[in-house]
Design a protein around this motif. Structure first.
Motif, PDB file in Angstrom:
ATOM      1  N   PHE A   1       2.863   2.236  11.749  1.00  0.00           N
ATOM      2  CA  PHE A   1       3.132   2.873  10.451  1.00  0.00           C
ATOM      3  C   PHE A   1       3.429   1.801   9.425  1.00  0.00           C
ATOM      4  N   GLY A   2       2.997   2.054   8.182  1.00  0.00           N
ATOM      5  CA  GLY A   2       3.388   1.148   7.105  1.00  0.00           C
ATOM      6  C   GLY A   2       2.236   0.475   6.389  1.00  0.00           C
ATOM      7  N   GLU A   3       0.961   0.697   6.846  1.00  0.00           N
ATOM      8  CA  GLU A   3      -0.159   0.059   6.154  1.00  0.00           C
ATOM      9  C   GLU A   3      -0.121   0.451   4.677  1.00  0.00           C
ATOM     10  N   TYR A   4      -0.316  -0.506   3.793  1.00  0.00           N
ATOM     11  CA  TYR A   4      -0.239  -0.348   2.336  1.00  0.00           C
ATOM     12  C   TYR A   4       1.188  -0.035   1.855  1.00  0.00           C
ATOM     13  N   GLY A   5       1.890   0.857   2.539  1.00  0.00           N
ATOM     14  CA  GLY A   5       3.239   1.218   2.094  1.00  0.00           C
ATOM     15  C   GLY A   5       4.182   0.031   2.066  1.00  0.00           C
ATOM     16  N   ILE A   6       4.058  -0.850   3.082  1.00  0.00           N
ATOM     17  CA  ILE A   6       5.021  -1.970   3.135  1.00  0.00           C
ATOM     18  C   ILE A   6       4.847  -2.932   1.951  1.00  0.00           C
ATOM     19  N   ILE A   7       3.672  -2.890   1.315  1.00  0.00           N
ATOM     20  CA  ILE A   7       3.498  -3.707   0.103  1.00  0.00           C
ATOM     21  C   ILE A   7       4.483  -3.202  -0.963  1.00  0.00           C
ATOM     22  N   LYS A   8       4.769  -1.902  -0.909  1.00  0.00           N
ATOM     23  CA  LYS A   8       5.667  -1.282  -1.895  1.00  0.00           C
ATOM     24  C   LYS A   8       6.977  -0.841  -1.269  1.00  0.00           C
ATOM     25  N   ASP A   9       7.401  -1.565  -0.221  1.00  0.00           N
ATOM     26  CA  ASP A   9       8.723  -1.348   0.373  1.00  0.00           C
ATOM     27  C   ASP A   9       8.933  -0.071   1.174  1.00  0.00           C
ATOM     28  N   SER A  10       7.882   0.440   1.786  1.00  0.00           N
ATOM     29  CA  SER A  10       8.119   1.554   2.709  1.00  0.00           C
ATOM     30  C   SER A  10       8.620   0.954   4.020  1.00  0.00           C
ATOM     31  N   LYS A  11       9.042   1.800   4.930  1.00  0.00           N
ATOM     32  CA  LYS A  11       9.363   1.328   6.271  1.00  0.00           C
ATOM     33  C   LYS A  11       8.053   1.038   7.014  1.00  0.00           C
ATOM     34  N   GLY A  12       8.148   0.314   8.105  1.00  0.00           N
ATOM     35  CA  GLY A  12       6.971   0.057   8.922  1.00  0.00           C
ATOM     36  C   GLY A  12       7.391  -0.175  10.357  1.00  0.00           C
ATOM     37  N   LEU A  13       6.449  -0.022  11.269  1.00  0.00           N
ATOM     38  CA  LEU A  13       6.727  -0.276  12.675  1.00  0.00           C
ATOM     39  C   LEU A  13       5.498  -0.906  13.304  1.00  0.00           C
ATOM     40  N   SER A  14       5.694  -2.091  13.858  1.00  0.00           N
ATOM     41  CA  SER A  14       4.593  -2.855  14.407  1.00  0.00           C
ATOM     42  C   SER A  14       4.892  -3.138  15.878  1.00  0.00           C
ATOM     43  N   ILE A  15       3.888  -2.945  16.752  1.00  0.00           N
ATOM     44  CA  ILE A  15       4.125  -3.182  18.182  1.00  0.00           C
ATOM     45  C   ILE A  15       3.080  -4.144  18.750  1.00  0.00           C
ATOM     46  N   PRO A  16       3.455  -4.979  19.723  1.00  0.00           N
ATOM     47  CA  PRO A  16       2.455  -5.858  20.347  1.00  0.00           C
ATOM     48  C   PRO A  16       1.483  -5.008  21.170  1.00  0.00           C
ATOM     49  N   TYR A  17       0.248  -5.449  21.262  1.00  0.00           N
ATOM     50  CA  TYR A  17      -0.768  -4.723  22.037  1.00  0.00           C
ATOM     51  C   TYR A  17      -1.424  -5.721  22.969  1.00  0.00           C
ATOM     52  N   ASN A  18      -1.037  -5.672  24.250  1.00  0.00           N
ATOM     53  CA  ASN A  18      -1.409  -6.741  25.186  1.00  0.00           C
ATOM     54  C   ASN A  18      -2.838  -6.673  25.712  1.00  0.00           C
TER      55      ASN A  18
ATOM     56  N   LYS B   1      -5.909   0.694  -7.678  1.00  0.00           N
ATOM     57  CA  LYS B   1      -5.426   2.080  -7.708  1.00  0.00           C
ATOM     58  C   LYS B   1      -3.972   2.144  -8.177  1.00  0.00           C
ATOM     59  N   MET B   2      -3.218   1.099  -7.833  1.00  0.00           N
ATOM     60  CA  MET B   2      -1.794   1.070  -8.199  1.00  0.00           C
ATOM     61  C   MET B   2      -1.579   1.021  -9.716  1.00  0.00           C
ATOM     62  N   LYS B   3      -2.641   0.724 -10.461  1.00  0.00           N
ATOM     63  CA  LYS B   3      -2.510   0.685 -11.931  1.00  0.00           C
ATOM     64  C   LYS B   3      -2.452   2.105 -12.508  1.00  0.00           C
ATOM     65  N   GLN B   4      -2.846   3.105 -11.678  1.00  0.00           N
ATOM     66  CA  GLN B   4      -2.802   4.491 -12.169  1.00  0.00           C
ATOM     67  C   GLN B   4      -1.450   5.105 -11.845  1.00  0.00           C
ATOM     68  N   GLU B   5      -0.878   5.714 -12.861  1.00  0.00           N
ATOM     69  CA  GLU B   5       0.466   6.284 -12.677  1.00  0.00           C
ATOM     70  C   GLU B   5       0.475   7.386 -11.609  1.00  0.00           C
ATOM     71  N   GLY B   6      -0.575   8.225 -11.604  1.00  0.00           N
ATOM     72  CA  GLY B   6      -0.646   9.312 -10.621  1.00  0.00           C
ATOM     73  C   GLY B   6      -0.643   8.795  -9.192  1.00  0.00           C
ATOM     74  N   PHE B   7      -1.367   7.701  -8.973  1.00  0.00           N
ATOM     75  CA  PHE B   7      -1.447   7.117  -7.637  1.00  0.00           C
ATOM     76  C   PHE B   7      -0.088   6.556  -7.217  1.00  0.00           C
ATOM     77  N   ARG B   8       0.589   5.896  -8.168  1.00  0.00           N
ATOM     78  CA  ARG B   8       1.920   5.324  -7.869  1.00  0.00           C
ATOM     79  C   ARG B   8       2.910   6.422  -7.497  1.00  0.00           C
ATOM     80  N   THR B   9       2.845   7.539  -8.228  1.00  0.00           N
ATOM     81  CA  THR B   9       3.750   8.669  -7.958  1.00  0.00           C
ATOM     82  C   THR B   9       3.475   9.245  -6.575  1.00  0.00           C
ATOM     83  N   MET B  10       2.179   9.428  -6.254  1.00  0.00           N
ATOM     84  CA  MET B  10       1.804   9.949  -4.939  1.00  0.00           C
ATOM     85  C   MET B  10       2.313   9.020  -3.838  1.00  0.00           C
ATOM     86  N   LEU B  11       2.167   7.706  -4.069  1.00  0.00           N
ATOM     87  CA  LEU B  11       2.566   6.724  -3.058  1.00  0.00           C
ATOM     88  C   LEU B  11       4.064   6.859  -2.765  1.00  0.00           C
ATOM     89  N   LYS B  12       4.838   6.960  -3.831  1.00  0.00           N
ATOM     90  CA  LYS B  12       6.294   7.007  -3.666  1.00  0.00           C
ATOM     91  C   LYS B  12       6.751   8.358  -3.094  1.00  0.00           C
TER      92      LYS B  12
END
Length: 312
Positions: free
Chosen positions: A13-30, A205-216
């Motif tokens: 979890f967290g692709e793109y979101g972590i650029i804007k401070d969402s939480k994320g979870l990354s796991i090793p894949y052996n 896309k982040m330059k559009q206000e609607g997209f930023r609102t949806m993201l948050k």
């Protein structure tokens, strides 16, 4: 000569979101791994990788001059080994969102960094952030801009919980239930994705206000909820939030989803047999799937190759 193995990673979890401070979870894949090595009779791939490493060494020298306090390497040893034909021998597919460059960065740091932070010491938050900062700078050679999380995951081989950009910790996740019917799986899209153009598109896309609102209000909200649910083992709540997240991605991140998967994505949401989400930056490579009944998902996606990553 053969160095230690470094594994691929999956950002659950967290692709793109972590650029804007969402939480994320990354796991090793052996399942995929790579190591630095030299051969007597190198293959074409080995020669290509070696040429790539030469450019990487040059880049690292520039970094060392520009930011002397960040990280220093044993450049004599590194150059000597690269001249002798050293390459990164890896089964990690490139452009698939599972961290091929991250594993290479981790391997070079482990072998050649001076005064390195090791996995065995007490990893305080400061040390983790310092490592992330070093890896971010190193991996930027491959992607233009990197968070440093992929190499961090590969280097530590531990699940990493991202609370925000400057608050990360190694974490434990509930043990897998090998008898369980539920699964997290990888679906092979059959094509590679390029990270840089996808991130560029996101920034546009982040330059559009609607997209930023949806993201948050939607994307980050559901991402954060999924991370909490996964770490705490709340499977029922997790699937409710996953459905919402899958929907938000389909509605707002269409260019990042290969066109032939739009219908499959929608079908998962409508039947509840599985939910799909981006794995990494999208555009190709792997797509991540979550299901409460892997057999159902398997028959619904019978034309595709699925790899189980985690069992519920």
């Amino acid at each position: 000569m053969k160095g230690p193995l470094f594994y691929s990673k999956i950002l659950l979890f967290g692709e793109y979101g972590i650029i804007k401070d969402s939480k994320g979870l990354s796991i090793p894949y052996n399942f995929f791994k790579g190591a630095l090595k030299t051969d007597e009779n190198p293959s074409k791939e080995a020669l290509d990788s070696n040429a790539h490493l030469k450019n990487f060494v040059q880049y690292l020298q520039e970094v060392a001059e520009e930011e002397p306090g960040l990280v220093t390497f044993d450049f004599d040893g590194l150059k000597k080994d690269v001249e002798a034909g050293m390459y990164f021998d890896s089964s990690i597919p490139q452009g698939y969102g599972v961290g091929s460059s991250g594993a290479l960065v981790a391997a070079v740091y482990e072998q050649y960094a001076k005064d390195k932070i090791t996995v065995l010491e007490n990893l305080t938050r400061e040390k983790l952030l310092k490592l992330k900062q070093i890896f971010s700078k190193m991996e930027s050679f491959f992607h233009g801009k990197s968070s440093g999380l992929d190499p961090l995951n590969s280097y530590l081989s531990l699940p990493i919980l991202i609370n925000s950009q400057d608050n990360i910790e190694s974490t434990s996740i509930p043990s897998q239930n090998m008898e369980g019917k539920g699964a997290v799986f990888l679906l092979d899209s059959g094509s590679t994705g390029e990270t840089a153009p996808m991130v560029q598109l996101f920034m546009e896309k982040m330059k559009q206000e609607g997209f930023r609102t949806m993201l948050k209000n939607q994307f980050i909200k559901h991402t954060d909820a999924c991370v909490e649910d996964f770490v705490n083992g709340n499977v029922k709540s997790l699937f409710g939030n996953l459905k919402q997240l899958s929907h938000v991605v389909l509605d707002n991140f269409k260019p990042m989803i290969p066109p032939k998967f739009h219908q499959l994505w929608k079908q998962g949401i409508e039947t509840n047999d599985y939910y799909l989400k981006l794995c990494g930056s999208g555009g190709g490579g792997y797509i991540l799937g979550f299901t409460q009944d892997f057999n159902k998902a398997k028959s619904a996606l019978k034309d595709y190759n699925l790899e189980v990553v985690y069992n519920f």
